[in-house]
Structure formats: C-alpha cells, structure tokens
Write a protein that holds these residues in place. Structure first.
Motif, PDB file in Angstrom:
ATOM      1  N   ALA A   1       0.829  -1.208   0.000  1.00 27.44           N
ATOM      2  CA  ALA A   1       0.000   0.000   0.000  1.00 27.44           C
ATOM      3  C   ALA A   1       0.867   1.264   0.000  1.00 27.44           C
ATOM      4  O   ALA A   1       0.463   2.294  -0.537  1.00 27.44           O
ATOM      5  CB  ALA A   1      -0.931  -0.004   1.207  1.00 27.44           C
TER       6      ALA A   1
ATOM      7  N   THR B   1      -6.139   0.849  -4.801  1.00 31.07           N
ATOM      8  CA  THR B   1      -7.506   0.734  -4.300  1.00 31.07           C
ATOM      9  C   THR B   1      -7.581  -0.538  -3.467  1.00 31.07           C
ATOM     10  O   THR B   1      -6.692  -1.400  -3.554  1.00 31.07           O
ATOM     11  CB  THR B   1      -8.529   0.645  -5.450  1.00 31.07           C
ATOM     12  N   LEU B   2      -8.630  -0.654  -2.683  1.00 33.33           N
ATOM     13  CA  LEU B   2      -8.799  -1.873  -1.883  1.00 33.33           C
ATOM     14  C   LEU B   2      -8.906  -3.091  -2.785  1.00 33.33           C
ATOM     15  O   LEU B   2      -8.376  -4.159  -2.485  1.00 33.33           O
ATOM     16  CB  LEU B   2     -10.037  -1.751  -0.991  1.00 33.33           C
ATOM     17  N   ARG B   3      -9.587  -2.920  -3.916  1.00 38.14           N
ATOM     18  CA  ARG B   3      -9.738  -4.038  -4.860  1.00 38.14           C
ATOM     19  C   ARG B   3      -8.382  -4.443  -5.431  1.00 38.14           C
ATOM     20  O   ARG B   3      -8.057  -5.635  -5.503  1.00 38.14           O
ATOM     21  CB  ARG B   3     -10.693  -3.659  -5.988  1.00 38.14           C
TER      22      ARG B   3
ATOM     23  N   SER C   1      -6.377  -6.260  -2.663  1.00 36.81           N
ATOM     24  CA  SER C   1      -6.865  -7.618  -2.378  1.00 36.81           C
ATOM     25  C   SER C   1      -6.544  -8.553  -3.537  1.00 36.81           C
ATOM     26  O   SER C   1      -6.124  -9.693  -3.312  1.00 36.81           O
ATOM     27  CB  SER C   1      -8.362  -7.611  -2.060  1.00 36.81           C
TER      28      SER C   1
ATOM     29  N   ARG D   1     -12.291  -7.130   0.404  1.00 35.66           N
ATOM     30  CA  ARG D   1     -11.808  -5.751   0.453  1.00 35.66           C
ATOM     31  C   ARG D   1     -11.985  -5.179   1.851  1.00 35.66           C
ATOM     32  O   ARG D   1     -11.187  -4.369   2.313  1.00 35.66           O
ATOM     33  CB  ARG D   1     -12.553  -4.904  -0.585  1.00 35.66           C
ATOM     34  N   GLU D   2     -13.038  -5.613   2.535  1.00 36.57           N
ATOM     35  CA  GLU D   2     -13.285  -5.130   3.901  1.00 36.57           C
ATOM     36  C   GLU D   2     -12.165  -5.542   4.843  1.00 36.57           C
ATOM     37  O   GLU D   2     -11.738  -4.779   5.702  1.00 36.57           O
ATOM     38  CB  GLU D   2     -14.642  -5.640   4.403  1.00 36.57           C
TER      39      GLU D   2
ATOM     40  N   VAL E   1      -9.054  -6.075   4.002  1.00 34.74           N
ATOM     41  CA  VAL E   1      -7.927  -5.217   3.639  1.00 34.74           C
ATOM     42  C   VAL E   1      -8.118  -3.836   4.255  1.00 34.74           C
ATOM     43  O   VAL E   1      -7.197  -3.263   4.842  1.00 34.74           O
ATOM     44  CB  VAL E   1      -7.781  -5.133   2.099  1.00 34.74           C
ATOM     45  N   ARG E   2      -9.331  -3.292   4.146  1.00 37.34           N
ATOM     46  CA  ARG E   2      -9.625  -1.969   4.690  1.00 37.34           C
ATOM     47  C   ARG E   2      -9.377  -1.917   6.195  1.00 37.34           C
ATOM     48  O   ARG E   2      -8.714  -1.013   6.697  1.00 37.34           O
ATOM     49  CB  ARG E   2     -11.076  -1.575   4.390  1.00 37.34           C
ATOM     50  N   GLN E   3      -9.897  -2.909   6.914  1.00 35.93           N
ATOM     51  CA  GLN E   3      -9.736  -2.917   8.365  1.00 35.93           C
ATOM     52  C   GLN E   3      -8.276  -3.063   8.769  1.00 35.93           C
ATOM     53  O   GLN E   3      -7.816  -2.438   9.721  1.00 35.93           O
ATOM     54  CB  GLN E   3     -10.582  -4.033   8.983  1.00 35.93           C
TER      55      GLN E   3
ATOM     56  N   LEU F   1      -5.607  -2.102   7.035  1.00 35.28           N
ATOM     57  CA  LEU F   1      -4.917  -0.840   6.759  1.00 35.28           C
ATOM     58  C   LEU F   1      -5.323   0.241   7.749  1.00 35.28           C
ATOM     59  O   LEU F   1      -4.490   1.038   8.192  1.00 35.28           O
ATOM     60  CB  LEU F   1      -5.180  -0.385   5.327  1.00 35.28           C
ATOM     61  N   LYS F   2      -6.584   0.255   8.119  1.00 35.73           N
ATOM     62  CA  LYS F   2      -7.050   1.243   9.086  1.00 35.73           C
ATOM     63  C   LYS F   2      -6.336   1.037  10.418  1.00 35.73           C
ATOM     64  O   LYS F   2      -5.883   1.980  11.054  1.00 35.73           O
ATOM     65  CB  LYS F   2      -8.562   1.127   9.265  1.00 35.73           C
TER      66      LYS F   2
END
Length: 154
Positions: free
Chosen positions: A108, A120-122, A125, A139-140, A142-144, A146-147
C-alpha cells in the motif's frame, strides 16, 4: 405473543426441588436465578396449565422473548442448558498474519501499478491473491487491516 403451545415446561419433582434450592441459595448469579424462576413459573405441572409468557415476564420483570428462550432451551436441550450461561461463540480467525499484514502495508505504501493513480482496496486484495499470500480476501478485511496499521502511532 404467546409461545406456550410450542414449548411446554413440565418439571419433574427433582428438577423442581433443584430449581427451588437454586432460587433460595444466597450466592447465585442473577441471570441463573432469573432463568430458574422463569422455569418454575412456566412449569405446567401435572394439570397442564402453566403461566403464559406474558404473565411470567411481568412477574419477573424480564422480556417475553427471554421467557420464550428459556422455555425453548429447556424443552430442546434440558434443564442444565436452560439455566447455565451459553458459551461464547468462537471469534472468526484472521486471514492475515503478521507477515501478510506487513506485506500488505508495504504494498500500500509502494507506488501503484502502472496505469493507476493510487492503490484501491480491490487492487490490493487482488494483488494479495495473485502473489499467493492468501487464498482469498475481502476488500473489507484489507480496509480494516490498513485502518488498524495506519492509525497506529507506534
């Protein structure tokens, strides 16, 4: 709503005396005592006419849904399951271990692929799957991840 017709509580003498002893005992968890009281009040006995869910709920100041849940558990699983706490559900396993998380963060922070303005998250992933770091990932997730890592001040 009255659920009495489906889950009729008929306590044996042993069960009734065990529940009465539990209710009288001083050191019992409040929820356990309440479930025992629900069963005692809902008991249809030999004559076959126990209190309705609404009557039991009102007398013990609990919801009718709680009364129904205790009745159902007693009928389907027995006395012990009805008065004891239910075990916690197992937490889902994380898809990414420490090494995979490090790989994701490094990706990232690297320049995006050719033709893309940013990761992007997509894309992230898909790249994790392409590099065979994981078999599949949402993707969720990955999002969590990274957050969590980006908000860390360590």
């Amino acid at each position: 709503m009255n659920y009495n017709t489906k889950y009729v509580v008929r306590l044996t003498e042993e069960e009734r005396s065990e529940l009465q002893g539990l209710v009288r005992r001083g050191k019992v968890a409040a929820a356990k005592r309440t479930r025992a009281q629900v069963l005692l009040k809902a008991d249809a006995g030999l004559e076959g006419s126990g209190s309705t869910d609404e009557q039991v709920a009102q007398a013990l100041e609990v919801s009718t849904r709680s009364v129904n849940r205790v009745r159902r558990t007693y009928v389907e699983e027995g006395l012990l399951a009805a008065i004891e706490r239910q075990p916690r559900r197992e937490q889902p396993r994380h898809k990414l271990d420490g090494a995979a998380e490090a790989h994701l963060v490094a990706m990232a922070c690297s320049p995006p692929p050719a033709g893309q303005a940013r990761w992007t998250l997509r894309l992230l992933s898909d790249k994790l799957v392409e590099l065979e770091i994981v078999e599949s990932i949402s993707r969720e997730c990955v999002r969590q991840t990274l957050k969590k890592t980006r908000s860390s001040r360590g």
